[in-house]
Design an enzyme around this catalytic site. Sequence first.
Site, PDB file in Angstrom:
ATOM      1  N   ASP A 112      53.497  65.494 -59.228  1.00  0.00           N
ATOM      2  CA  ASP A 112      53.318  66.523 -58.214  1.00  0.00           C
ATOM      3  C   ASP A 112      54.599  66.712 -57.394  1.00  0.00           C
ATOM      4  OD1 ASP A 112      50.921  68.145 -56.903  1.00  0.00           O
ATOM      5  OD2 ASP A 112      51.933  67.150 -55.226  1.00  0.00           O
ATOM      6  N   ARG A 113      54.551  66.586 -56.067  1.00  0.00           N
ATOM      7  CA  ARG A 113      55.753  66.790 -55.255  1.00  0.00           C
ATOM      8  C   ARG A 113      56.849  65.825 -55.649  1.00  0.00           C
ATOM      9  NH1 ARG A 113      55.116  71.575 -53.943  1.00  0.00           N
ATOM     10  NH2 ARG A 113      56.813  71.403 -52.451  1.00  0.00           N
ATOM     11  N   ARG A 116      58.872  67.103 -58.402  1.00  0.00           N
ATOM     12  CA  ARG A 116      59.861  68.105 -58.011  1.00  0.00           C
ATOM     13  C   ARG A 116      61.115  67.411 -57.451  1.00  0.00           C
ATOM     14  NH1 ARG A 116      57.155  72.390 -59.182  1.00  0.00           N
ATOM     15  NH2 ARG A 116      54.880  72.259 -59.031  1.00  0.00           N
ATOM     16  N   HIS A 157      47.104  76.533 -51.693  1.00  0.00           N
ATOM     17  CA  HIS A 157      47.730  75.695 -50.662  1.00  0.00           C
ATOM     18  C   HIS A 157      49.228  75.925 -50.575  1.00  0.00           C
ATOM     19  CE1 HIS A 157      48.011  73.481 -54.432  1.00  0.00           C
ATOM     20  NE2 HIS A 157      48.936  72.716 -53.912  1.00  0.00           N
ATOM     21  N   TRP A 158      49.871  76.343 -51.678  1.00  0.00           N
ATOM     22  CA  TRP A 158      51.296  76.651 -51.622  1.00  0.00           C
ATOM     23  C   TRP A 158      51.562  77.731 -50.580  1.00  0.00           C
ATOM     24  CZ3 TRP A 158      54.929  76.707 -56.376  1.00  0.00           C
ATOM     25  CH2 TRP A 158      54.812  75.513 -57.091  1.00  0.00           C
ATOM     26  N   TYR A 219      56.670  71.947 -48.304  1.00  0.00           N
ATOM     27  CA  TYR A 219      56.323  73.177 -49.026  1.00  0.00           C
ATOM     28  C   TYR A 219      57.174  74.355 -48.568  1.00  0.00           C
ATOM     29  CZ  TYR A 219      52.411  71.129 -51.525  1.00  0.00           C
ATOM     30  OH  TYR A 219      51.649  70.361 -52.375  1.00  0.00           O
ATOM     31  N   HIS A 280      44.190  66.913 -62.418  1.00  0.00           N
ATOM     32  CA  HIS A 280      45.522  66.841 -61.811  1.00  0.00           C
ATOM     33  C   HIS A 280      45.978  65.415 -61.520  1.00  0.00           C
ATOM     34  CE1 HIS A 280      48.918  67.918 -59.270  1.00  0.00           C
ATOM     35  NE2 HIS A 280      48.377  67.298 -58.232  1.00  0.00           N
TER      36      HIS A 280
END
Length: 301
Positions: A112-113, A116, A157-158, A219, A280
């Site tokens: 997930d984050r 990135r 949510h983004w 975000y 997820h």
Amino acid sequence: MHNTLFPGFERDTAHVSWREETIAVPFVRGGEGPPLLLLHGFPQTHAMWHKVAPALCERFTIVATDLRGYGDASKPQGGQFEHPYSKRAMAHDQLEVMRQLGYSRFSVLAHDRGARVAHRLGLDYPDAVERMMLLDIAPTLSMYEHTDMRFATVYWHWFFLIQKAPLPETLISHDPEFMLRKFMGGRHAGMEAFAAEAWSEYMRAARDPDAIRAMCDDYRAAATVDLEHDRRDREQGRRLTCPLRVVWGEFGGLNQCLNPLEHWEQYSDNVQGSAFSCGHYIAEEAPELLIQDAMKFFSGE
């Protein structure tokens, strides 16, 4: 963090520098063998790895950290030189943690984050990253460029978290547990995916107003400065060069919206990937599958 999720692991905090900031990065470390850095996602902490880290440390030296803004890590505000939650800044934190621990070259398993952050780490410091496995994401730029109604619905949510402060912060702070239960528990595996002690850690962290603000800023950075960096890389032809494996959940939102492997092929010179029969939260929904896959990939088999 006081718990028994990582028995036998060393627990410590590294202090790293980025521009004129000093960032505290808590971590756990255990095992022997080649170093493997584990990076968590939103809105979690390094506790998410508790089902896989003990098995992986039989073959690797595992370092699982909290990203800046999450868990017990520093949660800076503002930023004189650059957004403090750019993936470039967050990746540098992790590089410095590993360097302080004596690892100039290492592999990364990230969700997930954290995935990135790992993507940026591999682009900015290709000599440091040996192999990389990313869980349930497609490249940030690619996802924004392929936004449609389905994507905006699944990844609502983004677009909520990037709204101008203090709108999302105020709404989440009103009832953080409601937000987490609806957001995390509303996915494929429901609340059953999360062990009680891990969930307690996520909630403890999420009740901190600074953490809520920092997660929103993470975000916001992804929708601004991170896109600038990604576009510049694309213009310059910079791609991931390390062996990359991408894994996603068959029943997760990403698989509803995109073909992850197809998109990663545009960003990597050496990529393979497949879906797991889960949603997820792969490390918590399908830990045995992930352990087996990671053991094989990170051993170069």
